[in-house]
Motif scaffolding. Structure first.
Motif, PDB file in Angstrom:
ATOM      1  N   PRO A   1      33.230  19.067 -38.318  1.00  0.00           N
ATOM      2  CA  PRO A   1      32.701  19.114 -36.950  1.00  0.00           C
ATOM      3  C   PRO A   1      33.381  20.183 -36.093  1.00  0.00           C
ATOM      4  CG  PRO A   1      33.772  16.998 -37.431  1.00  0.00           C
ATOM      5  CD  PRO A   1      33.701  17.743 -38.710  1.00  0.00           C
ATOM      6  N   THR A   2      32.582  20.853 -35.249  1.00  0.00           N
ATOM      7  CA  THR A   2      33.127  21.875 -34.346  1.00  0.00           C
ATOM      8  C   THR A   2      33.927  21.206 -33.229  1.00  0.00           C
ATOM      9  OG1 THR A   2      31.209  21.751 -32.885  1.00  0.00           O
ATOM     10  CG2 THR A   2      31.064  23.301 -34.730  1.00  0.00           C
ATOM     11  N   ALA A   3      34.652  22.027 -32.480  1.00  0.00           N
ATOM     12  CA  ALA A   3      35.424  21.488 -31.342  1.00  0.00           C
ATOM     13  C   ALA A   3      34.475  20.812 -30.345  1.00  0.00           C
ATOM     14  CB  ALA A   3      36.209  22.624 -30.687  1.00  0.00           C
TER      15      ALA A   3
ATOM     16  N   LEU B   1      23.726  22.210 -40.240  1.00  0.00           N
ATOM     17  CA  LEU B   1      23.947  22.042 -38.796  1.00  0.00           C
ATOM     18  C   LEU B   1      25.363  21.565 -38.481  1.00  0.00           C
ATOM     19  CD1 LEU B   1      20.525  20.537 -37.581  1.00  0.00           C
ATOM     20  CD2 LEU B   1      21.175  22.917 -37.968  1.00  0.00           C
ATOM     21  N   GLY B   2      26.110  21.175 -39.499  1.00  0.00           N
ATOM     22  CA  GLY B   2      27.551  20.993 -39.324  1.00  0.00           C
ATOM     23  C   GLY B   2      28.034  19.662 -38.767  1.00  0.00           C
ATOM     24  N   ALA B   3      27.136  18.719 -38.469  1.00  0.00           N
ATOM     25  CA  ALA B   3      27.614  17.423 -37.952  1.00  0.00           C
ATOM     26  C   ALA B   3      28.293  16.650 -39.084  1.00  0.00           C
ATOM     27  CB  ALA B   3      26.438  16.622 -37.391  1.00  0.00           C
ATOM     28  N   PRO B   4      29.195  15.742 -38.737  1.00  0.00           N
ATOM     29  CA  PRO B   4      29.930  15.056 -39.803  1.00  0.00           C
ATOM     30  C   PRO B   4      29.082  14.073 -40.612  1.00  0.00           C
ATOM     31  CG  PRO B   4      30.597  14.229 -37.640  1.00  0.00           C
ATOM     32  CD  PRO B   4      29.717  15.407 -37.393  1.00  0.00           C
ATOM     33  N   VAL B   5      28.140  13.406 -39.971  1.00  0.00           N
ATOM     34  CA  VAL B   5      27.378  12.337 -40.631  1.00  0.00           C
ATOM     35  C   VAL B   5      25.990  12.247 -40.014  1.00  0.00           C
ATOM     36  CG1 VAL B   5      27.237   9.817 -41.028  1.00  0.00           C
ATOM     37  CG2 VAL B   5      29.483  10.902 -40.894  1.00  0.00           C
ATOM     38  N   GLY B   6      24.987  11.949 -40.833  1.00  0.00           N
ATOM     39  CA  GLY B   6      23.724  11.488 -40.256  1.00  0.00           C
ATOM     40  C   GLY B   6      22.494  12.298 -40.560  1.00  0.00           C
ATOM     41  N   SER B   7      21.386  11.562 -40.600  1.00  0.00           N
ATOM     42  CA  SER B   7      20.054  12.137 -40.794  1.00  0.00           C
ATOM     43  C   SER B   7      19.112  11.383 -39.869  1.00  0.00           C
ATOM     44  CB  SER B   7      19.600  11.938 -42.238  1.00  0.00           C
ATOM     45  OG  SER B   7      20.378  12.707 -43.116  1.00  0.00           O
ATOM     46  N   VAL B   8      17.878  11.864 -39.787  1.00  0.00           N
ATOM     47  CA  VAL B   8      16.908  11.180 -38.935  1.00  0.00           C
ATOM     48  C   VAL B   8      15.560  11.154 -39.631  1.00  0.00           C
ATOM     49  CG1 VAL B   8      16.265  13.272 -37.620  1.00  0.00           C
ATOM     50  CG2 VAL B   8      16.033  11.034 -36.544  1.00  0.00           C
ATOM     51  N   VAL B   9      14.863  10.031 -39.454  1.00  0.00           N
ATOM     52  CA  VAL B   9      13.496   9.870 -39.966  1.00  0.00           C
ATOM     53  C   VAL B   9      12.570   9.953 -38.757  1.00  0.00           C
ATOM     54  CG1 VAL B   9      11.886   8.224 -41.028  1.00  0.00           C
ATOM     55  CG2 VAL B   9      14.257   8.355 -41.839  1.00  0.00           C
ATOM     56  N   CYS B  10      11.518  10.763 -38.845  1.00  0.00           N
ATOM     57  CA  CYS B  10      10.629  10.935 -37.685  1.00  0.00           C
ATOM     58  C   CYS B  10       9.177  10.684 -38.088  1.00  0.00           C
ATOM     59  CB  CYS B  10      10.753  12.352 -37.123  1.00  0.00           C
ATOM     60  SG  CYS B  10      12.420  12.750 -36.579  1.00  0.00           S
ATOM     61  N   GLY B  11       8.442  10.036 -37.188  1.00  0.00           N
ATOM     62  CA  GLY B  11       7.021   9.751 -37.446  1.00  0.00           C
ATOM     63  C   GLY B  11       6.397   9.127 -36.211  1.00  0.00           C
ATOM     64  N   SER B  12       5.298   8.399 -36.424  1.00  0.00           N
ATOM     65  CA  SER B  12       4.639   7.763 -35.272  1.00  0.00           C
ATOM     66  C   SER B  12       5.502   6.596 -34.777  1.00  0.00           C
ATOM     67  CB  SER B  12       3.264   7.232 -35.691  1.00  0.00           C
ATOM     68  OG  SER B  12       3.444   6.119 -36.544  1.00  0.00           O
ATOM     69  N   ARG B  13       5.232   6.156 -33.558  1.00  0.00           N
ATOM     70  CA  ARG B  13       6.014   5.051 -32.982  1.00  0.00           C
ATOM     71  C   ARG B  13       5.879   3.785 -33.846  1.00  0.00           C
ATOM     72  NH1 ARG B  13       8.188   6.281 -28.437  1.00  0.00           N
ATOM     73  NH2 ARG B  13       6.687   7.819 -27.739  1.00  0.00           N
ATOM     74  N   ALA B  14       4.651   3.512 -34.291  1.00  0.00           N
ATOM     75  CA  ALA B  14       4.417   2.301 -35.096  1.00  0.00           C
ATOM     76  C   ALA B  14       5.169   2.402 -36.430  1.00  0.00           C
ATOM     77  CB  ALA B  14       2.924   2.130 -35.344  1.00  0.00           C
ATOM     78  N   PHE B  15       5.168   3.602 -37.031  1.00  0.00           N
ATOM     79  CA  PHE B  15       5.866   3.783 -38.300  1.00  0.00           C
ATOM     80  C   PHE B  15       7.372   3.558 -38.114  1.00  0.00           C
ATOM     81  CE2 PHE B  15       8.529   6.526 -40.862  1.00  0.00           C
ATOM     82  CZ  PHE B  15       8.223   6.073 -42.137  1.00  0.00           C
ATOM     83  N   ILE B  16       7.922   4.106 -37.049  1.00  0.00           N
ATOM     84  CA  ILE B  16       9.374   4.001 -36.842  1.00  0.00           C
ATOM     85  C   ILE B  16       9.788   2.554 -36.587  1.00  0.00           C
ATOM     86  CG2 ILE B  16      11.273   4.653 -35.252  1.00  0.00           C
ATOM     87  CD1 ILE B  16      10.554   6.814 -37.372  1.00  0.00           C
TER      88      ILE B  16
ATOM     89  N   VAL C   1      24.932  17.809 -30.561  1.00  0.00           N
ATOM     90  CA  VAL C   1      25.532  19.149 -30.459  1.00  0.00           C
ATOM     91  C   VAL C   1      24.985  20.026 -31.596  1.00  0.00           C
ATOM     92  CG1 VAL C   1      27.688  20.477 -30.537  1.00  0.00           C
ATOM     93  CG2 VAL C   1      27.623  18.276 -29.327  1.00  0.00           C
ATOM     94  N   ALA C   2      24.868  19.430 -32.786  1.00  0.00           N
ATOM     95  CA  ALA C   2      24.338  20.181 -33.938  1.00  0.00           C
ATOM     96  C   ALA C   2      22.941  20.717 -33.628  1.00  0.00           C
ATOM     97  CB  ALA C   2      24.311  19.275 -35.177  1.00  0.00           C
ATOM     98  N   LEU C   3      22.097  19.865 -33.065  1.00  0.00           N
ATOM     99  CA  LEU C   3      20.716  20.285 -32.763  1.00  0.00           C
ATOM    100  C   LEU C   3      20.678  21.341 -31.663  1.00  0.00           C
ATOM    101  CD1 LEU C   3      18.234  17.279 -32.598  1.00  0.00           C
ATOM    102  CD2 LEU C   3      18.205  19.260 -34.111  1.00  0.00           C
ATOM    103  N   ASN C   4      21.558  21.175 -30.678  1.00  0.00           N
ATOM    104  CA  ASN C   4      21.515  22.089 -29.528  1.00  0.00           C
ATOM    105  C   ASN C   4      22.206  23.418 -29.786  1.00  0.00           C
ATOM    106  OD1 ASN C   4      20.104  20.270 -27.991  1.00  0.00           O
ATOM    107  ND2 ASN C   4      21.961  19.296 -27.169  1.00  0.00           N
ATOM    108  N   GLU C   5      23.237  23.413 -30.641  1.00  0.00           N
ATOM    109  CA  GLU C   5      24.070  24.625 -30.730  1.00  0.00           C
ATOM    110  C   GLU C   5      24.120  25.278 -32.099  1.00  0.00           C
ATOM    111  OE1 GLU C   5      28.004  23.735 -29.276  1.00  0.00           O
ATOM    112  OE2 GLU C   5      27.223  23.035 -27.337  1.00  0.00           O
ATOM    113  N   MET C   6      23.623  24.600 -33.127  1.00  0.00           N
ATOM    114  CA  MET C   6      23.915  25.099 -34.482  1.00  0.00           C
ATOM    115  C   MET C   6      22.687  25.587 -35.248  1.00  0.00           C
ATOM    116  SD  MET C   6      27.232  24.746 -34.650  1.00  0.00           S
ATOM    117  CE  MET C   6      27.799  24.624 -36.346  1.00  0.00           C
ATOM    118  N   VAL C   7      21.517  25.554 -34.610  1.00  0.00           N
ATOM    119  CA  VAL C   7      20.302  25.920 -35.348  1.00  0.00           C
ATOM    120  C   VAL C   7      20.166  27.438 -35.496  1.00  0.00           C
ATOM    121  CG1 VAL C   7      17.778  25.861 -35.327  1.00  0.00           C
ATOM    122  CG2 VAL C   7      19.077  23.781 -34.803  1.00  0.00           C
ATOM    123  N   GLU C   8      20.289  28.148 -34.366  1.00  0.00           N
ATOM    124  CA  GLU C   8      20.035  29.599 -34.400  1.00  0.00           C
ATOM    125  C   GLU C   8      20.993  30.322 -35.344  1.00  0.00           C
ATOM    126  OE1 GLU C   8      17.388  30.984 -33.053  1.00  0.00           O
ATOM    127  OE2 GLU C   8      16.823  28.963 -32.376  1.00  0.00           O
TER     128      GLU C   8
END
Ligand code: TLP
Length: 356
Positions: A19-21, A208-223, A249-256
């Motif tokens: 993880p970054t500072a 993206l450099g975060a220490p842990v984690g993923s995300v599942v994305c879909g419709s509201r009913a699916f989630i 922070v990973a999403l906001n700063e590490m994509v580009e």
């Protein structure tokens, strides 16, 4: 970036990033609550932002990429059903068969081409619903494609598979562990890549450099349903906001900055192609994964080369006879030059082991 104290050039995976500072600060200051009870504001914020980034209604934070695939596909399927998947996919090659074993779902495996696709005609012929076969419920693709040297699946192909899936009434799922690498390579939004898919999961803890984690994305009913699956798999986390804060922070700063990893991978691939005895097609390296082989006529075989490089502080991963180097945050152009000269010295130099 603080250099590793041990001076290693660790190219085993982009999962090795620390993880970054800014991430560590955000983690320390995160507002948290019990997320299983729906009380963690930072997790909720992350799920919303992540879903938006891939153009879906809702998101669900999970501990790992493997669990993300399981949650996505177990929620989309039931017993007597099948998921069509490539033979080089992470799902099939590196997840312990969990979908079949835990989910009671049949994996209908089709060969991947070297570019990570499964030919459209092959998919069309594979979809089935006869009384004596499992019923095809989902086609699952991977983008970027890990074992196909980080290949980016062409947008036109995704749209064609999307149209086929709609026409035949099956869901389309994306293991988008590295979807942002694909987006940066194509110069388009992740939401455009995700558009043909009902369900997309991606990782915060790779490039993206975060220490842990993923995300599942879909419709509201699916989630809403996916939340039950996550709970069943033991993936409901309590004060997970400390992790979600780093992922934000990973999403906001590490994509580009992934573009830099792609340039370094390209540099590495081109350098390797210039070393006699190394087999690689640098044109196939579009993102941050470089896969190559060593010609046994050099006197080297891959395991010994991997070990010799490790002694010089250059770490690669090995899969069968193929060596893999993954570029990531913390790996500089200079590191790539050093790695290349170490490989060159071993393969071309006087150090080649005697043939046995
Ligand atoms: N990939 C890891 C290893 O497991 C091979 C790596 O070093 O590349 N989907 C894809 C496409 C992946 O590459 C990975 C991890 C996962 C899912 C699983 O993510 P984790 O390991 O975080 O559960």
């Amino acid at each position: 970036m603080v250099r590793e104290a041990n001076g290693l050039i660790d190219l085993r995976s982009d999962t090795v990033t620390k993880p970054t500072a800014a991430m560590r600060r955000a983690m320390a200051e995160a507002e948290v609550g019990d997320d299983v009870l729906g009380d963690d504001p930072t997790v909720q914020q992350l799920e919303e932002v992540a879903a938006q980034r891939v153009g879906k209604e809702a998101g669900l934070f999970v501990p790992s990429g493997v669990m993300a695939n399981l949650v996505s596909l177990m929620t989309l399927t039931g017993r007597n059903e099948e998921v069509i998947v490539g033979d080089e996919s992470h799902l099939y090659t590196a997840e312990v068969g969990g979908l079949g074993i835990l989910g009671g779902v049949f994996l209908h495996v089709l060969p991947n081409l070297p570019d990570g696709t499964i030919p459209l005609e092959r998919l069309r012929r594979a979809i089935r619903s006869a009384v004596y076969t499992p019923k095809t419920r989902v086609i699952s693709l991977e983008n970027t494609h890990n074992r196909c040297s980080g290949a980016v699946l062409p947008m036109e192909y995704l749209q064609q598979v999307g149209a086929l899936a709609r026409e035949r009434g099956v869901f389309l799922h994306l293991d988008g562990a590295r979807i942002f690498n694909a987006a940066i390579a194509l110069g388009i939004d992740a939401a455009t890549i995700a558009q043909p898919f009902e369900v997309v999961n991606f990782c915060f803890s790779k490039g993206l450099g975060a220490p842990v984690g993923s995300v599942v994305c879909g419709s509201r009913a699916f989630i809403q349903e996916a939340r039950r699956t996550r709970r069943m798999l033991g993936g409901g986390m309590r004060q997970a906001g400390v992790l979600a804060a780093a992922a934000l922070v990973a999403l906001n700063e590490m994509v580009e900055r992934l573009a830099e990893d792609h340039q370094n991978a390209r540099l590495l691939a081109e350098g390797l192609a210039n070393i006699r005895g190394i087999r690689i097609d640098p044109a196939r390296v579009q993102t941050n994964i470089v896969i190559f082989e060593i010609d046994p006529a050099t006197g080297w075989e891959s395991l010994r080369l991997q070990q010799a490089l490790q002694q010089q502080g250059v770490l690669l991963s090995l899969s069968g006879t193929r060596l893999r180097a993954v570029t990531h945050y913390g790996i500089t152009r200079h590191d790539i030059e050093r790695a290349l000269s170490a490989i060159n010295a071993l393969v071309s130099g006087a150090h080649a082991p005697r043939k046995t």
